[in-house]
Design an enzyme around this catalytic site. Structure first.
Site, PDB file in Angstrom:
ATOM      1  CG  ASP A   1     -28.499   5.123   9.349  1.00 34.90           C
ATOM      2  OD1 ASP A   1     -28.515   6.175  10.009  1.00 34.90           O
ATOM      3  OD2 ASP A   1     -27.463   4.624   8.887  1.00 34.90           O
TER       4      ASP A   1
ATOM      5  N   GLY B   1     -18.784  19.626  11.494  1.00 35.96           N
ATOM      6  CA  GLY B   1     -19.839  20.432  12.114  1.00 35.96           C
ATOM      7  C   GLY B   1     -20.508  21.432  11.197  1.00 35.96           C
ATOM      8  CB  SER B   2     -20.683  21.939   7.519  1.00 34.76           C
ATOM      9  OG  SER B   2     -21.264  20.749   7.060  1.00 34.76           O
ATOM     10  CG  ASN B   3     -25.386  19.130   8.180  1.00 37.19           C
ATOM     11  OD1 ASN B   3     -26.276  19.600   7.493  1.00 37.19           O
ATOM     12  ND2 ASN B   3     -24.533  18.225   7.739  1.00 37.19           N
TER      13      ASN B   3
ATOM     14  CG  ASN C   1     -29.076  10.513  11.983  1.00 38.44           C
ATOM     15  OD1 ASN C   1     -28.124  11.277  12.154  1.00 38.44           O
ATOM     16  ND2 ASN C   1     -28.992   9.442  11.204  1.00 38.44           N
TER      17      ASN C   1
ATOM     18  CG  HIS D   1     -28.078   8.207   6.342  1.00 40.11           C
ATOM     19  ND1 HIS D   1     -27.067   7.649   7.089  1.00 40.11           N
ATOM     20  CD2 HIS D   1     -28.032   7.586   5.131  1.00 40.11           C
ATOM     21  CE1 HIS D   1     -26.446   6.728   6.378  1.00 40.11           C
ATOM     22  NE2 HIS D   1     -27.015   6.671   5.187  1.00 40.11           N
TER      23      HIS D   1
ATOM     24  CD  GLU E   1     -25.995  16.163   4.933  1.00 44.22           C
ATOM     25  OE1 GLU E   1     -26.186  14.981   5.206  1.00 44.22           O
ATOM     26  OE2 GLU E   1     -24.933  16.758   5.202  1.00 44.22           O
TER      27      GLU E   1
ATOM     28  CB  ILE F   1     -29.165   7.044  20.082  1.00 49.63           C
ATOM     29  CG1 ILE F   1     -28.636   8.133  19.148  1.00 49.63           C
ATOM     30  CG2 ILE F   1     -29.860   7.679  21.284  1.00 49.63           C
ATOM     31  CD1 ILE F   1     -27.570   9.033  19.726  1.00 49.63           C
TER      32      ILE F   1
ATOM     33  CG  LEU G   1     -20.055   9.275  12.801  1.00 47.26           C
ATOM     34  CD1 LEU G   1     -18.712   9.044  12.146  1.00 47.26           C
ATOM     35  CD2 LEU G   1     -21.151   9.361  11.751  1.00 47.26           C
TER      36      LEU G   1
HETATM   37  C1  GAR Z   1     -23.205  14.743   7.141  1.00 46.49           C
HETATM   38  O1  GAR Z   1     -23.132  14.566   5.760  1.00 46.49           O
HETATM   39  C2  GAR Z   1     -24.208  13.776   7.743  1.00 46.49           C
HETATM   40  O2  GAR Z   1     -25.257  13.475   6.885  1.00 46.49           O
HETATM   41  C3  GAR Z   1     -23.318  12.563   7.966  1.00 46.49           C
HETATM   42  O3  GAR Z   1     -22.122  13.095   8.449  1.00 46.49           O
HETATM   43  C4  GAR Z   1     -21.890  14.337   7.805  1.00 46.49           C
HETATM   44  C5  GAR Z   1     -21.462  15.338   8.846  1.00 46.49           C
HETATM   45  O4  GAR Z   1     -21.020  16.517   8.205  1.00 46.49           O
HETATM   46  N1  GAR Z   1     -23.939  11.661   8.876  1.00 46.49           N
HETATM   47  C6  GAR Z   1     -23.836  10.339   8.753  1.00 46.49           C
HETATM   48  O5  GAR Z   1     -23.177   9.816   7.883  1.00 46.49           O
HETATM   49  C7  GAR Z   1     -24.627   9.530   9.777  1.00 46.49           C
HETATM   50  N2  GAR Z   1     -24.731   8.175   9.375  1.00 46.49           N
HETATM   51  P1  GAR Z   1     -20.817  17.854   9.030  1.00 46.49           P
HETATM   52  O6  GAR Z   1     -19.970  17.490  10.244  1.00 46.49           O
HETATM   53  O7  GAR Z   1     -20.104  18.769   8.092  1.00 46.49           O
HETATM   54  O8  GAR Z   1     -22.159  18.338   9.420  1.00 46.49           O
END
Ligand code: GAR
Length: 303
Positions: free
Chosen positions: A259, A126-128, A216, A218, A288, A202, A199
């Site tokens: 994607d 969940g950092s994003n 999204n 990626h 990101e 949708i 993941l």
């Molecule tokens: C992120 O790097 C995002 O781009 C990726 O999951 C990570 C989640 O990190 N998403 C995918 O790979 C989607 N295909 P986070 O939980 O630290 O935000």
């Protein structure tokens, strides 16, 4: 500074150079016309002269850049740029007008009308999601109204509770074979959906209910290294195995295929021979965190 502007405007380097030259030439033309008109006025160079000069130049500027943008082939960029600038000025004017009337309540109601409520779909650390929540706490026109998660115990749940954002834990059967939680999202007045490390695919019901309103992020440069099964560390491993010299991020609209939706934004980072999947993941995460909240804000300020 140039790099930041280039990314902010989402331009390639050649287009950035053309846009930047248009600004420079438009500015010079504007200064030239300003001086010419002031010369014709016969005024002496005193305070009044300079005040009038500044007013003239401010009025001439949009016409000058838009004129120069035509031979430079940059008319669409400048048309949108001036539209956005005008929109912001009108909005500021309205807000300050309301403030002057002392109607703080009225201001809040007006802002509220344009307020977009986001649902963040996330099932990982969940950092994003955290960066998005930080950015949109007390934001004038965006709020995070809900975190949607399919994994009990995921890090994003603690982050949401820290930011006092409610969490909706969803289960597979209802998501894919039921209504895709559309009614629940509508009940919670969600306007826009941001996938940040979510993941599951949708379902169509959700895409139909939120057309062009689901995006999204990626962790690679799509269209490469995307699709089913391409997430997290697997992406970085594949990028390194292919001997790429750069990777990056893609923010895109979501459609019914993994994607494949229309891209909105990309940013790149270099890969060195010393990089491991972990070090590449760190570089990509940094990209990101830097861009995702800004891109969401920009997108929602344009709707
Ligand atoms: C992120 O790097 C995002 O781009 C990726 O999951 C990570 C989640 O990190 N998403 C995918 O790979 C989607 N295909 P986070 O939980 O630290 O935000």
């Amino acid at each position: 500074m140039f790099q930041r502007l280039k990314e902010k405007w989402h331009l390639s380097w050649p287009r950035f150079i053309l846009v930047f030259s248009t600004f420079a030439l438009g500015g010079s033309l504007c200064g030239y016309l300003g001086r010419m008109v002031m010369g014709l006025s016969g005024l002496e160079k005193n305070v009044l002269y300079y005040i009038l000069y500044i007013i003239l130049v401010t009025l001439f500027w949009p016409f000058c850049v838009i004129t120069i943008s035509i031979p430079m082939g940059q008319f669409p960029f400048f048309r949108n740029y001036l539209r956005r600038m005008w929109g912001r000025m009108v909005k500021k004017g309205r807000e300050s007008g309301l403030r002057h009337e002392g109607s703080e309540n009225q201001l809040q109601t007006t802002n509220h009308k344009h307020r977009t409520t986001l649902a963040i779909f996330a099932s990982g650390a969940g950092s994003n999601a955290q960066k998005l929540m930080e950015k949109f706490t007390n934001h004038p026109f965006i709020q995070v109204g809900l975190v949607v998660c399919n994994k009990p115990g995921a890090g994003v749940i603690d982050i949401a509770s820290h930011h006092q954002v409610p969490v909706l834990l969803i289960e597979k059967e209802r998501f894919f074979r039921g209504d895709g939680y559309v009614e629940e999202l509508q009940r919670q007045k969600i306007d826009f959906i941001v996938l940040a490390g979510f993941l599951w695919k949708i379902p169509e019901a959700l895409i139909r209910a939120y057309p062009h309103k689901i995006i999204n992020i990626h962790p690679a440069l799509l269209p490469n290294y995307g699709g089913k099964g391409m997430y997290g560390m697997r992406v970085h491993e594949a990028v390194l195995a292919a001997g790429e010299t750069q990777s990056g991020i893609t923010i895109h609209y979501v459609n019914e295929h993994f994607d494949e939706g229309e891209p909105i934004f990309q940013a790149t980072c270099p890969i060195t021979p010393q990089d491991t999947p972990e070090s590449l993941a760190q570089k990509v995460h940094a990209l990101e965190h830097r861009h995702f909240p800004e891109v969401v804000e920009k997108l929602l300020s344009e709707v």
